[in-house]
Design a protein around this motif. Structure first.
Motif, PDB file in Angstrom:
ATOM      1  N   ASP A  84     -64.692  69.984  30.651  1.00  0.00           N
ATOM      2  CA  ASP A  84     -63.260  69.722  30.870  1.00  0.00           C
ATOM      3  C   ASP A  84     -62.817  70.229  32.234  1.00  0.00           C
ATOM      4  O   ASP A  84     -61.895  71.040  32.361  1.00  0.00           O
ATOM      5  CB  ASP A  84     -62.435  70.355  29.740  1.00  0.00           C
ATOM      6  CG  ASP A  84     -62.720  69.697  28.396  1.00  0.00           C
ATOM      7  OD1 ASP A  84     -62.298  68.548  28.197  1.00  0.00           O
ATOM      8  OD2 ASP A  84     -63.390  70.335  27.559  1.00  0.00           O
ATOM      9  N   GLY A 123     -55.387  68.532  22.658  1.00  0.00           N
ATOM     10  CA  GLY A 123     -55.307  67.117  22.360  1.00  0.00           C
ATOM     11  C   GLY A 123     -54.323  66.822  21.249  1.00  0.00           C
ATOM     12  O   GLY A 123     -53.926  67.712  20.480  1.00  0.00           O
ATOM     13  N   GLU A 180     -59.558  63.464  24.317  1.00  0.00           N
ATOM     14  CA  GLU A 180     -58.105  63.456  24.452  1.00  0.00           C
ATOM     15  C   GLU A 180     -57.624  64.374  25.568  1.00  0.00           C
ATOM     16  O   GLU A 180     -56.455  64.739  25.619  1.00  0.00           O
ATOM     17  CB  GLU A 180     -57.474  63.854  23.116  1.00  0.00           C
ATOM     18  CG  GLU A 180     -57.837  62.914  21.976  1.00  0.00           C
ATOM     19  CD  GLU A 180     -57.310  63.380  20.626  1.00  0.00           C
ATOM     20  OE1 GLU A 180     -56.557  64.382  20.575  1.00  0.00           O
ATOM     21  OE2 GLU A 180     -57.653  62.748  19.611  1.00  0.00           O
ATOM     22  N   ASP A 181     -58.513  64.743  26.475  1.00  0.00           N
ATOM     23  CA  ASP A 181     -58.155  65.611  27.598  1.00  0.00           C
ATOM     24  C   ASP A 181     -57.316  64.810  28.595  1.00  0.00           C
ATOM     25  O   ASP A 181     -57.786  63.829  29.167  1.00  0.00           O
ATOM     26  CB  ASP A 181     -59.431  66.135  28.271  1.00  0.00           C
ATOM     27  CG  ASP A 181     -59.154  67.169  29.362  1.00  0.00           C
ATOM     28  OD1 ASP A 181     -57.987  67.314  29.781  1.00  0.00           O
ATOM     29  OD2 ASP A 181     -60.114  67.833  29.780  1.00  0.00           O
ATOM     30  N   THR A 182     -56.080  65.246  28.805  1.00  0.00           N
ATOM     31  CA  THR A 182     -55.212  64.554  29.761  1.00  0.00           C
ATOM     32  C   THR A 182     -55.130  65.286  31.100  1.00  0.00           C
ATOM     33  O   THR A 182     -54.645  64.718  32.087  1.00  0.00           O
ATOM     34  CB  THR A 182     -53.783  64.413  29.195  1.00  0.00           C
ATOM     35  OG1 THR A 182     -53.260  65.716  28.892  1.00  0.00           O
ATOM     36  CG2 THR A 182     -53.798  63.568  27.929  1.00  0.00           C
ATOM     37  N   GLY A 208     -58.971  67.953  23.201  1.00  0.00           N
ATOM     38  CA  GLY A 208     -58.300  67.809  24.478  1.00  0.00           C
ATOM     39  C   GLY A 208     -58.995  68.615  25.560  1.00  0.00           C
ATOM     40  O   GLY A 208     -60.222  68.591  25.675  1.00  0.00           O
ATOM     41  N   HIS A 209     -58.212  69.404  26.298  1.00  0.00           N
ATOM     42  CA  HIS A 209     -58.733  70.112  27.470  1.00  0.00           C
ATOM     43  C   HIS A 209     -59.547  71.354  27.104  1.00  0.00           C
ATOM     44  O   HIS A 209     -60.310  71.847  27.935  1.00  0.00           O
ATOM     45  CB  HIS A 209     -57.560  70.501  28.370  1.00  0.00           C
ATOM     46  CG  HIS A 209     -57.948  71.037  29.712  1.00  0.00           C
ATOM     47  ND1 HIS A 209     -58.665  70.285  30.629  1.00  0.00           N
ATOM     48  CD2 HIS A 209     -57.741  72.244  30.300  1.00  0.00           C
ATOM     49  CE1 HIS A 209     -58.857  70.999  31.728  1.00  0.00           C
ATOM     50  NE2 HIS A 209     -58.323  72.204  31.549  1.00  0.00           N
ATOM     51  N   GLU A 214     -61.158  73.562  20.376  1.00  0.00           N
ATOM     52  CA  GLU A 214     -60.594  72.540  19.511  1.00  0.00           C
ATOM     53  C   GLU A 214     -61.628  71.925  18.565  1.00  0.00           C
ATOM     54  O   GLU A 214     -61.310  71.587  17.418  1.00  0.00           O
ATOM     55  CB  GLU A 214     -59.955  71.439  20.357  1.00  0.00           C
ATOM     56  CG  GLU A 214     -58.783  71.917  21.199  1.00  0.00           C
ATOM     57  CD  GLU A 214     -58.205  70.807  22.040  1.00  0.00           C
ATOM     58  OE1 GLU A 214     -57.642  69.863  21.465  1.00  0.00           O
ATOM     59  OE2 GLU A 214     -58.335  70.877  23.289  1.00  0.00           O
TER      60      GLU A 214
END
Length: 231
Positions: A84, A123, A180-182, A208-209, A214
């Motif tokens: 990430d 995420g 789902e890492d933005t 996510g990040h 997670e």
């Protein structure tokens, strides 16, 4: 944030989790001025433990530190895990965002940073289904001082572009990214994968990040597989 990965020692690995200067109560530490300061501390730690080579793993800012170690002391890097993270430096827009965050932590402290960042770090699946992870991340942020967070923000916004370094990386490399890492999206990881010859890439669904927090089972499985088959 890396405690969940400590059981890798059961497979024979010596697992070191450096505490970056100023973080987690290290109020007496000198403030970091750059990513190179953090990298230098990691190199000093390896030297003090008489470790000549290591698998260097970094997530988010840890990835930027890993790049700095490669720039200054590549001989220590036996293999690399980039989770990430991304290779470019901050864009002008991102720098302005860092400045706003720096002002926020100066004015209102770590709790305001937690309010701002926790929704961005996690995420959508984690935010919806695993509120305990969100609370854990919030507590990790609150465990740090305004000075430590401010030093990290300054280091992040001044870091160099590591993209030119990527083709010169010839050690086994694993790239991991939450689907789902933005903040450092999968497309950034794909770019690094294409530039680092022989690298592997694993996308973690529902994360996510902070993929290791997670979705720790999926993250640990990818890490263990890489360590046993490539290192």
């Amino acid at each position: 944030m890396w405690e969940r990965q400590l059981p890798l020692s059961d497979a024979g690995w010596r697992v070191l989790i450096p505490q970056l200067r100023g973080f987690d109560g290290g109020a007496a530490d000198p403030p970091a001025a750059s990513i190179d300061d953090y990298a230098g501390d990691v190199i000093d730690l390896l030297d003090s433990l008489h470790i000549d080579e290591a698998v260097i793993a970094g997530l988010s800012m840890g990835g930027y530190i890993a790049f700095a170690i490669l720039r200054h002391a590549a001989r220590y890097v036996h293999a690399l895990v980039l989770a990430d993270t991304k290779s470019p430096g901050d864009s002008p827009e991102a720098i302005e965002g860092r400045k706003r965050l720096l002002q926020l932590v100066t004015d209102k402290g770590p709790s305001a940073v937690a309010d701002e960042m926790v929704p961005k770090l996690l995420g959508a699946t984690t935010r919806r289904e695993r509120p305990e992870v969100a609370e854990r991340v919030r507590q990790l942020i609150l465990s740090n001082s305004t000075q430590a967070i401010g030093g990290a923000i300054r280091a992040l916004m001044s870091r160099p572009d590591s993209t030119p370094l990527l083709p010169s990386i010839h050690v086994p490399t694993l790239i991991v990214v939450g689907a789902e890492d933005t903040l450092t999206p999968p497309a950034s990881s794909e770019e690094m994968h294409r530039a680092i010859g022989g690298s592997e890439i694993v996308q973690i669904p529902g994360a996510g990040h902070l993929a290791n927090l997670e979705a720790p089972d999926a993250f640990d499985a990818a890490l263990a597989r890489f360590l046993s088959h490539r290192v």
